[in-house]
Design an enzyme around this catalytic site. Structure first.
Site, PDB file in Angstrom:
ATOM      1  N   ASP A  38      -8.580  -1.482   8.342  1.00 58.30           N
ATOM      2  CA  ASP A  38      -9.725  -0.626   8.637  1.00 58.30           C
ATOM      3  C   ASP A  38      -9.336   0.851   8.636  1.00 58.30           C
ATOM      4  O   ASP A  38      -8.210   1.198   8.968  1.00 58.30           O
ATOM      5  CB  ASP A  38     -10.301  -1.024  10.003  1.00 58.30           C
ATOM      6  CG  ASP A  38     -11.765  -0.662  10.132  1.00 58.30           C
ATOM      7  OD1 ASP A  38     -12.373  -0.245   9.124  1.00 58.30           O
ATOM      8  OD2 ASP A  38     -12.292  -0.786  11.249  1.00 58.30           O
ATOM      9  N   HIS A  46     -10.253   3.847  -0.098  1.00 63.55           N
ATOM     10  CA  HIS A  46      -9.903   2.466  -0.464  1.00 63.55           C
ATOM     11  C   HIS A  46      -8.722   2.462  -1.439  1.00 63.55           C
ATOM     12  O   HIS A  46      -7.836   1.622  -1.357  1.00 63.55           O
ATOM     13  CB  HIS A  46     -11.104   1.762  -1.097  1.00 63.55           C
ATOM     14  CG  HIS A  46     -12.257   1.585  -0.152  1.00 63.55           C
ATOM     15  ND1 HIS A  46     -12.087   1.126   1.140  1.00 63.55           N
ATOM     16  CD2 HIS A  46     -13.594   1.799  -0.292  1.00 63.55           C
ATOM     17  CE1 HIS A  46     -13.262   1.070   1.752  1.00 63.55           C
ATOM     18  NE2 HIS A  46     -14.196   1.477   0.909  1.00 63.55           N
ATOM     19  N   ARG A  65     -22.649  -3.134   1.945  1.00 59.99           N
ATOM     20  CA  ARG A  65     -22.316  -1.739   1.601  1.00 59.99           C
ATOM     21  C   ARG A  65     -22.989  -1.365   0.279  1.00 59.99           C
ATOM     22  O   ARG A  65     -23.383  -2.240  -0.484  1.00 59.99           O
ATOM     23  CB  ARG A  65     -20.801  -1.600   1.498  1.00 59.99           C
ATOM     24  CG  ARG A  65     -20.140  -1.795   2.845  1.00 59.99           C
ATOM     25  CD  ARG A  65     -18.671  -1.460   2.808  1.00 59.99           C
ATOM     26  NE  ARG A  65     -18.106  -1.626   4.149  1.00 59.99           N
ATOM     27  CZ  ARG A  65     -16.971  -1.082   4.550  1.00 59.99           C
ATOM     28  NH1 ARG A  65     -16.259  -0.343   3.727  1.00 59.99           N
ATOM     29  NH2 ARG A  65     -16.533  -1.267   5.774  1.00 59.99           N
ATOM     30  N   LEU A 111       7.445 -14.621   0.768  1.00 55.77           N
ATOM     31  CA  LEU A 111       6.333 -14.135   1.600  1.00 55.77           C
ATOM     32  C   LEU A 111       5.050 -14.781   1.113  1.00 55.77           C
ATOM     33  O   LEU A 111       4.739 -14.733  -0.084  1.00 55.77           O
ATOM     34  CB  LEU A 111       6.204 -12.610   1.507  1.00 55.77           C
ATOM     35  CG  LEU A 111       5.005 -12.021   2.269  1.00 55.77           C
ATOM     36  CD1 LEU A 111       5.228 -12.067   3.787  1.00 55.77           C
ATOM     37  CD2 LEU A 111       4.713 -10.591   1.829  1.00 55.77           C
ATOM     38  N   GLU A 142      -1.127 -12.573  19.682  1.00 54.77           N
ATOM     39  CA  GLU A 142      -0.969 -11.276  20.351  1.00 54.77           C
ATOM     40  C   GLU A 142      -1.680 -10.212  19.513  1.00 54.77           C
ATOM     41  O   GLU A 142      -1.586 -10.226  18.283  1.00 54.77           O
ATOM     42  CB  GLU A 142       0.520 -10.921  20.481  1.00 54.77           C
ATOM     43  CG  GLU A 142       1.309 -11.894  21.353  1.00 54.77           C
ATOM     44  CD  GLU A 142       0.877 -11.855  22.815  1.00 54.77           C
ATOM     45  OE1 GLU A 142       0.475 -10.777  23.288  1.00 54.77           O
ATOM     46  OE2 GLU A 142       0.934 -12.914  23.477  1.00 54.77           O
TER      47      GLU A 142
HETATM   48  C1  IPE Z   1     -11.646  -0.548   4.827  1.00 55.57           C
HETATM   49  O1  IPE Z   1     -12.025   0.424   5.708  1.00 55.57           O
HETATM   50  C2  IPE Z   1     -12.341  -1.878   4.955  1.00 55.57           C
HETATM   51  C3  IPE Z   1     -12.599  -2.547   3.645  1.00 55.57           C
HETATM   52  C4  IPE Z   1     -13.757  -3.107   3.366  1.00 55.57           C
HETATM   53  C5  IPE Z   1     -11.548  -2.611   2.648  1.00 55.57           C
HETATM   54  P1  IPE Z   1     -13.523   0.917   5.967  1.00 55.57           P
HETATM   55  O2  IPE Z   1     -14.203   1.168   4.656  1.00 55.57           O
HETATM   56  O3  IPE Z   1     -14.223  -0.023   6.888  1.00 55.57           O
HETATM   57  O4  IPE Z   1     -13.227   2.302   6.693  1.00 55.57           O
HETATM   58  P2  IPE Z   1     -14.073   3.018   7.835  1.00 55.57           P
HETATM   59  O5  IPE Z   1     -14.309   2.024   8.925  1.00 55.57           O
HETATM   60  O6  IPE Z   1     -15.351   3.494   7.200  1.00 55.57           O
HETATM   61  O7  IPE Z   1     -13.194   4.162   8.246  1.00 55.57           O
HETATM   62 MG    MG Z   2     -14.495  -0.062   8.937  1.00 52.34          MG
END
Ligand code: IPE
Ligand code: MG
Length: 233
Positions: free
Chosen positions: A2, A19, A53, A113, A189
């Protein structure tokens, strides 16, 4: 992962630049995980809610995913990264889905990984899909409802065969789970950092692991009593 949008806004740039920068963090963090001996890394890349979005942002995210895959598969094979996904893959755009399927099969022999991308992923949707599958088995007569256990549920999730996460890292300071791995995070955690994902790097990963290492995990059991545990009789 995020904070991409905020990272871009702080610079007066379009969200997609955030992004794009965020996708650069993925390789750095995956490498740092391998150096630290982490065997499973699951990244929440696109949620079932993210379709809401603007169309150009969704298209931009899908483009970045395809570009990431075409650029990084060779390197994944060099380093031993096995790619997989969790989520409703059949609802992704054809081009992205096909590119993913190819990358998954091209890296399937690796074992250093396990890199899992959560795409069109929602924790509640995952549980719904598991319940549908279980109900189907009950209807077909191959599963006795009395025999349904938490293992049965785990075995029908997208993550079947994977261990539950030890550590959840939440970037950009948000204090919520946001529909991520709801079932699997029961005893995980949680480490929250204010760092925005594009700024999150190896040093932040190390800080998160150090924070994790300082925790005492009890899984619902009681503290060991230091007095009864000592042997000064
Ligand atoms: C990336 O961050 C999340 C994805 C969908 C890749 P955001 O796009 O949610 O960033 P903020 O929350 O607007 O800062
Ligand atoms: Mg976000």
């Amino acid at each position: 992962m995020d904070g991409n949008g905020r990272w871009a806004r702080e610079r007066g740039w379009p969200r997609l630049k955030g992004h794009e920068q965020g996708s650069q963090s993925v390789e750095k963090v995956a490498n740092a995980c391998m150096d630290a001996g982490v065997e499973y890394l699951t990244l929440y890349a696109f949620s079932t809610e993210n379709w809401k979005r603007p169309a150009h942002e969704v298209a931009g995210l899908m483009f970045l995913l395809e570009r990431f895959l075409s650029e990084k598969v060779a390197m994944m094979n060099e380093k031993g990264v096995r790619l997989s996904t969790i989520g409703r893959m059949h609802e992704l755009p054809d081009a992205a889905r096909k590119r993913l399927e190819r990358a998954i099969s091209e890296t399937s022999h690796n074992n250093r990984l396990n890199l899992t991308l959560a795409l069109n992923y929602g924790g509640r949707e995952e549980i719904v899909d598991a319940v549908r599958a279980i109900a189907g088995e009950v209807r077909a007569g191959t599963l006795d409802p009395v025999k349904i256990s938490s293992e049965t549920l785990s075995d029908h999730l997208y993550t079947r065969g994977m261990p539950d996460p030890d550590l959840l890292i939440r970037t950009s300071g948000e204090m919520r789970i946001s529909n991520f791995l709801l079932w699997q995070l029961s005893y995980t955690e949680i480490h929250v950092t204010r760092k925005l994902w594009p700024d999150f790097g190896p040093a932040d990963l190390h800080a998160a692991i150090a924070d994790y290492s300082s925790r005492e995990r009890r899984f619902g059991e009681a503290h060991e009593n230091p007095i009864t545990a000592s042997s000064n009789s």
